[in-house]
Design a protein around this motif. Structure first.
Motif, short mmCIF file in Angstrom:
data_model
loop_
_atom_site.label_atom_id
_atom_site.label_comp_id
_atom_site.label_asym_id
_atom_site.label_seq_id
_atom_site.Cartn_x
_atom_site.Cartn_y
_atom_site.Cartn_z
N ILE A 95 35.23 45.90 43.05
CA ILE A 95 35.91 45.11 41.97
C ILE A 95 37.98 45.64 42.29
O ILE A 95 37.74 45.20 42.81
CB ILE A 95 35.90 43.95 41.19
CG1 ILE A 95 34.19 42.84 41.27
CG2 ILE A 95 36.58 42.76 40.53
CD1 ILE A 95 33.45 42.90 40.03
N ASN A 96 37.47 46.26 41.18
CA ASN A 96 38.57 47.24 41.43
C ASN A 96 39.32 48.08 42.43
O ASN A 96 40.51 49.08 42.79
CB ASN A 96 38.30 48.26 39.79
CG ASN A 96 38.68 47.76 39.11
OD1 ASN A 96 39.96 47.09 38.55
ND2 ASN A 96 37.36 47.97 38.13
N SER A 97 38.82 48.47 43.59
CA SER A 97 38.75 48.87 44.49
C SER A 97 39.79 48.72 45.60
O SER A 97 40.43 47.58 45.68
CB SER A 97 37.22 49.15 45.48
OG SER A 97 37.04 47.94 46.68
N THR A 98 41.13 49.18 46.30
CA THR A 98 42.15 48.68 46.81
C THR A 98 41.88 47.88 47.84
O THR A 98 42.41 47.44 48.23
CB THR A 98 42.46 50.22 47.58
OG1 THR A 98 41.47 50.69 47.73
CG2 THR A 98 43.32 51.02 46.62
N GLU A 99 40.06 47.95 48.46
CA GLU A 99 40.13 47.56 49.63
C GLU A 99 39.82 45.68 48.74
O GLU A 99 40.21 44.70 49.60
CB GLU A 99 38.75 47.87 50.51
CG GLU A 99 37.96 48.93 51.00
CD GLU A 99 37.89 50.65 50.18
OE1 GLU A 99 38.55 51.53 50.56
OE2 GLU A 99 38.60 49.97 48.51
N ALA A 100 39.95 45.43 47.47
CA ALA A 100 39.59 44.49 47.07
C ALA A 100 41.30 43.87 46.55
O ALA A 100 40.64 42.46 46.38
CB ALA A 100 38.58 44.15 45.94
N ASP A 101 42.19 44.21 47.10
CA ASP A 101 43.56 43.70 46.56
C ASP A 101 43.43 42.79 46.86
O ASP A 101 44.03 41.87 46.48
CB ASP A 101 44.43 45.02 46.81
CG ASP A 101 44.43 46.09 45.69
OD1 ASP A 101 42.92 45.99 44.77
OD2 ASP A 101 45.13 46.99 46.16
N THR A 102 43.70 42.52 48.54
CA THR A 102 44.16 41.56 48.66
C THR A 102 43.24 39.63 48.77
O THR A 102 43.58 38.77 49.30
CB THR A 102 44.45 41.41 49.95
OG1 THR A 102 43.16 41.84 50.52
CG2 THR A 102 45.54 42.52 50.29
N VAL A 103 42.00 40.57 48.37
CA VAL A 103 41.19 39.21 48.39
C VAL A 103 40.59 38.22 47.83
O VAL A 103 41.72 38.26 46.36
CB VAL A 103 39.58 39.68 48.63
CG1 VAL A 103 38.63 38.77 47.88
CG2 VAL A 103 39.23 41.12 49.12
N ASP A 104 40.88 37.18 47.97
CA ASP A 104 40.97 35.28 47.12
C ASP A 104 39.57 35.02 46.43
O ASP A 104 39.52 35.05 45.07
CB ASP A 104 41.16 34.31 47.47
CG ASP A 104 42.80 34.27 48.17
OD1 ASP A 104 44.02 34.69 47.30
OD2 ASP A 104 43.40 34.43 49.18
N ILE A 105 38.43 35.78 46.89
CA ILE A 105 37.74 35.13 46.91
C ILE A 105 36.09 36.06 46.82
O ILE A 105 36.23 36.42 48.06
CB ILE A 105 36.72 33.73 47.07
CG1 ILE A 105 35.50 33.70 46.19
CG2 ILE A 105 36.89 33.81 48.76
CD1 ILE A 105 34.97 31.50 46.75
N MET A 106 35.89 36.61 46.14
CA MET A 106 34.68 38.00 46.57
C MET A 106 33.15 37.56 45.79
O MET A 106 33.00 37.27 45.57
CB MET A 106 35.23 39.29 45.55
CG MET A 106 34.67 40.60 46.05
SD MET A 106 35.63 41.88 45.14
CE MET A 106 34.43 43.47 45.56
N VAL A 107 32.40 37.75 47.44
CA VAL A 107 30.31 37.75 46.94
C VAL A 107 29.70 38.53 46.66
O VAL A 107 29.40 39.32 47.67
CB VAL A 107 30.23 36.56 47.91
CG1 VAL A 107 28.70 36.20 47.85
CG2 VAL A 107 31.47 35.09 48.16
N PHE A 108 28.94 38.45 46.27
CA PHE A 108 27.49 39.42 45.59
C PHE A 108 26.50 38.94 46.28
O PHE A 108 26.35 37.68 46.33
CB PHE A 108 27.50 39.87 44.39
CG PHE A 108 29.16 41.23 44.35
CD1 PHE A 108 29.35 43.22 43.89
CD2 PHE A 108 29.94 40.25 43.61
CE1 PHE A 108 30.14 43.23 43.73
CE2 PHE A 108 31.20 41.32 43.01
CZ PHE A 108 32.13 42.21 43.88
N PRO A 109 25.61 40.07 46.75
CA PRO A 109 24.82 38.99 47.16
C PRO A 109 23.34 38.97 46.38
O PRO A 109 23.51 39.30 45.16
CB PRO A 109 24.04 39.93 48.06
CG PRO A 109 24.52 41.90 47.45
CD PRO A 109 25.79 41.31 46.66
N GLU A 110 21.64 38.16 46.84
CA GLU A 110 21.02 37.98 45.83
C GLU A 110 19.78 39.11 44.82
O GLU A 110 20.02 39.92 46.45
CB GLU A 110 20.11 36.76 46.36
CG GLU A 110 18.56 36.74 45.85
CD GLU A 110 17.72 35.99 46.67
OE1 GLU A 110 17.00 34.36 46.37
OE2 GLU A 110 17.74 36.15 48.38
#
Length: 521
Positions: free
Chosen positions: A60-75
């Motif tokens: 969640i803190n990664s730079t790759e996530a900077d632009t993300v509006d919504i982030m999904v994690f698996p089952e």
């Protein structure tokens, strides 16, 4: 604890410069995570959960996530029965951040959503008090239910949605709701999402009910156990998204040694934006710019395909479908520019027209053979549920006998491409009702589906004797020498009361066929 505080503080500085998507934008930004959890038998469940949470926070803190509006994690990527957490009902409008009525995983994720200003969708084992009224569900001795739950946090850390998995796949100690819940939530960038979990994909409720209710964007968390020839992870994700023409955000657990992988973002009829099937366990965030369904002018930014060769993919364990009950015919080992066949089972007939070249390997190299197949009957999903399958298909076999089909050679590097398919046309007539769900289905030797511009799929309804039918054609238009399967594949939902099919089904009356009699091979 000090380390986590520092990380969150740094993230707060970053988020100030981030640009959120708005309702007027043609796109939004999504991140889906392929995640391999850390689990050691020598470590306590709370230790494993803490390690997984730490990795979630890093992503969640990664730079790759900077632009993300919504982030999904698996089952099943985060916690276990022993570390289940209470989750507030969305109607309570609670942000669990720093609220010690909730376990640390829910508190910390709520805080992260608030600090990073992102919608987070996290699957976890939830616990809830058993109701005092009469209930057929078994309550644990500690007075608690446990659910396999998707929890959605908004940008301020509030829990705005909570979906409890209804169609279980053998999860021990997990309860279900009394009926399938149709869960959706709105976002500040103008998109309403629906969500469900893994095995739910195989059933009418709640998955297809969300589509009928007009939901255009789906969040899918999964620990999928891939199966040939029709149900590998990305294969079925893309097909389901295509047929329903919805944006589909799929986040998969990454355990190839037990058959679990498959993560991607799919833009309905436009196919994948990004997708991966891994041959080794991985932890990675995949970010995609997703076109909004109500913005037809939105561009599609499809990313370069991530594809591994068959030798690498041999380390991905794959189950085998129960195709021994299918009616099948071997494809001739000879080139044919106009091969036609009609094949029937239980009053379902499939019409095949193929143009292919066969070249016998000059050495003793092994090569895949193919069978044409039709099936209209019941299968079991590992004994956890029964379902009715209806399909017209061609699939690969490692030998002459049916039991060799839907299996792979042990040494893919020593395999020759003997068949080159120039075109394949599958055609059939099926019942047209909400009880039957059909889709275009394909996969190649790298366990990836064909791109959407490699096939044409069409449906036409017609009425005869006051009954409505659906005529379906699925056509391969790009030559392929690495095809594993190509099919019209579907489910018939017989018993709507419990979300799974009954053991008794009625046959489909077929009114159309290219050829009236069987062609004997």
């Amino acid at each position: 604890m000090k380390i986590r505080t520092v990380i969150i503080s740094i993230a707060f500085c970053v988020v100030l410069s981030e640009q959120k998507s708005s309702p007027s934008d043609d796109h939004y930004w999504a991140g889906v995570v392929e995640f391999s959890y850390k689990e050691k038998e020598t470590e306590a469940p709370d230790v494993n959960t803490a390690k997984n949470l730490e990795r979630y926070i890093e992503l969640i803190n990664s730079t790759e996530a900077d632009t993300v509006d919504i982030m999904v994690f698996p089952e099943y990527g985060l916690n276990a029965i022993e570390t289940a957490s209470f989750v507030p009902a969305p109607s309570e409008r609670i942000a669990p951040c720093n609220n010690y009525e909730y376990e640390s995983i829910v508190r910390d994720l709520s805080c992260m959503a608030k600090v990073r200003q992102k919608y987070l969708v996290v699957n976890l084992v939830e616990k809830a008090l058993c109701p005092e009224n009469d209930d057929w569900r078994v309550c644990a001795p500690d007075g608690l239910y446990r659910f396999n739950t998707n929890v959605v946090f908004d940008r301020n850390g509030f829990v705005i949605a909570r979906y409890r998995k209804y169609n279980l796949f053998g999860e021990r100690g997990i309860n279900t709701t009394l009926s399938a819940e149709s869960v959706r939530f709105e976002t500040d960038f103008g998109v309403t999402f629906g969500t469900f979990i893994c095995f739910d994909l195989m059933f009418e409720n709640p998955a297809l009910q969300l589509i009928r209710d007009g939901v255009t964007d789906i969040i899918f968390t999964t620990m999928w156990f891939s199966e040939l020839p029709f149900l590998s992870g990305v294969q079925i994700q893309q097909a389901w998204a295509y047929q329903n023409n919805v944006n589909f955000l799929a986040s998969g657990a990454s355990h190839p040694a037990i058959g679990s992988t498959g993560t991607g973002v799919f833009a309905g009829k436009h196919g994948r934006i990004v997708a991966v099937m891994n041959y080794q366990a991985d932890v990675k965030l995949y970010v995609a710019q997703v076109p909004k369904i109500d913005k037809p002018q939105a561009t599609i930014a499809r990313q370069p395909i991530i594809k591994y060769n068959p030798s690498e993919m041999s380390s991905l364990k794959l189950k085998r479908d129960q195709i021994d009950a299918y009616e099948t015919v071997n494809l001739r080992l000879e080139s044919n520019s106009d091969y036609k066949l009609t094949l029937c089972q239980n009053q379902l007939c499939c019409n095949f027209t193929l143009n292919y070249t066969f070249t016998l390997p000059t050495s003793n190299q092994q090569f895949y053979r193919y069978r044409l197949a039709v099936h209209n009957g019941i299968r079991t999903f590992d004994g956890f549920a029964d379902g009715t399958i209806t399909t017209c298909a061609i699939f690969a076999c490692a030998g002459d006998r049916l039991e060799s089909c839907a299996t792979r050679f042990d040494n893919p590097a020593a395999t020759a491409d003997a068949f080159q398919f120039h075109s394949i046309d599958l055609h059939g007539v099926f019942p047209s009702s909400e009880d039957v769900f059909l889709l275009p289905n394909s996969v190649d030797m790298s366990i990836m589906p064909l791109e959407v511009d490699e096939f044409v799929y069409s449906e036409r309804q017609f009425v005869q004797d006051s009954v409505t039918y659906k005529e379906i054609r699925h056509t391969l238009i790009s030559p392929r020498s690495d095809l594993f399967s190509f099919a019209i594949w579907g489910r018939k939902f017989v018993n709507k009361d419990n979300g799974a099919d009954a053991a008794v089904v009625s046959a489909v009356l077929v009114l159309f066929a290219f050829i009236c009699s069987f062609v004997v091979m």
